[in-house]
Scaffold this active site. Structure first.
Site, mmCIF file in Angstrom:
data_model
loop_
_atom_site.group_PDB
_atom_site.id
_atom_site.type_symbol
_atom_site.label_atom_id
_atom_site.label_comp_id
_atom_site.label_asym_id
_atom_site.label_seq_id
_atom_site.Cartn_x
_atom_site.Cartn_y
_atom_site.Cartn_z
ATOM 1 N N LYS A 89 -5.303 5.183 -7.818
ATOM 2 C CA LYS A 89 -5.143 6.451 -8.144
ATOM 3 C C LYS A 89 -4.880 6.833 -9.702
ATOM 4 O O LYS A 89 -5.621 7.852 -9.975
ATOM 5 C CB LYS A 89 -3.813 7.071 -7.338
ATOM 6 N N LEU A 127 0.749 -1.197 -0.085
ATOM 7 C CA LEU A 127 0.129 0.071 -0.012
ATOM 8 C C LEU A 127 1.120 1.202 -0.205
ATOM 9 O O LEU A 127 2.011 1.230 0.673
ATOM 10 C CB LEU A 127 -0.836 0.108 1.221
ATOM 11 N N ASP A 128 0.498 2.261 -0.581
ATOM 12 C CA ASP A 128 1.455 3.549 -0.632
ATOM 13 C C ASP A 128 1.517 4.138 0.814
ATOM 14 O O ASP A 128 0.723 3.815 1.518
ATOM 15 C CB ASP A 128 0.565 4.615 -1.334
ATOM 16 N N LYS A 129 2.497 4.969 0.910
ATOM 17 C CA LYS A 129 2.741 5.516 2.097
ATOM 18 C C LYS A 129 1.526 6.134 2.745
ATOM 19 O O LYS A 129 1.026 6.110 4.016
ATOM 20 C CB LYS A 129 3.753 6.390 2.070
ATOM 21 N N THR A 160 -1.693 5.499 2.043
ATOM 22 C CA THR A 160 -2.899 4.603 2.060
ATOM 23 C C THR A 160 -2.803 3.906 3.430
ATOM 24 O O THR A 160 -2.085 3.452 3.818
ATOM 25 C CB THR A 160 -2.925 3.550 0.827
#
Ligand code: URA
Length: 245
Positions: free
Chosen positions: A199, A103-105, A107
């Site tokens: 995104k 997961l992105d930072k 998220t």
């Protein structure tokens, strides 16, 4: 399973083998109630009761952990500068668990960590179509015309269109940070895991994701009682369902 005491305890994340040698010498470790001064003693993990400072340590070949990832930590095993999801997993867990996907930072939400490579591969392989469900807060009202576009596949700048994805209204009870309670929200279900995929999919239809949270991966749903930053082992039912899905 038969193995050395130090191997069992180091696999379970108690300490390194050299530290365990010292811990045994200093009488911190018991096997079936008896102080075990030699860390290379053979044990049977099925029948022997191993304790460190009185705490029972049970051996498990595979660990499965659900983390409610908060924003601000990166999905990596270690990093020299940033706080990682592994820094949030304290206590007695196998030292070889790793995040399944990333997961992105910024998220939040469900992150599974395990050392079960076969399960991880199945959940991540696009061929297996394991669903990942996200709650996305957007900077504009969603357009119903997006639904067929997401279903048909979007051009997000890769060689191939995205696989069919399902866009739906977000449930009214979906919890988001207070700053976003009034903002437009949607649920998106995808079966791939491309870089920044959610995104980029919204960007392809002219919207910007201002908050993103993963709610489900395959059959595994984020435990709503787990606060951001907390983790728990999966239940036996959750493990069985994931393996059979
Ligand atoms: N898609 C994204 O864009 N970011 C995530 O963290 C996960 C899926």
């Amino acid at each position: 399973m038969k193995m050395r005491l130090d191997r069992m305890l180091s696999e379970m994340g108690v300490a390194s083998r050299s530290e365990l040698r010292e811990m045994c010498r200093h009488r911190h470790v018991t096997v079936n109630g008896k102080i075990m001064k030699k860390s290379d003693t053979p044990i049977d993990t099925d029948t022997d009761e191993v304790c460190v400072d009185g705490e029972r340590i049970c051996y498990e070949a595979f660990s499965y952990i659900m983390l409610h990832k908060p924003a601000g930590v990166i999905t990596a095993v270690r990093d020299s500068r940033e706080k990682t999801v592994m820094d949030l997993i304290g206590g007695r867990v196998r030292k070889d668990v790793a995040p399944v996907g990333r997961l992105d930072k910024d998220t939040e939400g469900l992150l599974l960590l395990t050392n079960d490579g076969e399960l991880a591969k199945r959940l991540l392989s696009p061929r297996h179509h394991a669903e990942k469900e996200y709650l996305a807060v957007l900077d504009r009202e969603p357009d119903p015309a997006w639904i067929p576009r997401f279903a048909e596949g979007l051009d997000i700048g890769d060689d191939k269109l995205t696989a069919p994805a399902m866009l739906a209204d977000s449930p009214a009870e979906a919890s988001v940070p207070e700053a976003f309670t009034e903002a437009p929200k949607v649920l998106l279900t995808i079966t791939e895991g491309r870089y920044h995929q959610v995104k980029r999919m919204f960007s392809a239809v002219g919207a910007h994701v201002v908050y993103l949270k993963r709610l489900r991966m395959g059959s595994l749903a984020l435990d709503m009682d787990l606060p951001a930053g907390a983790w728990r082992p999966l239940t036996l039912t959750e493990i069985e369902e994931l393996k059979n899905s």
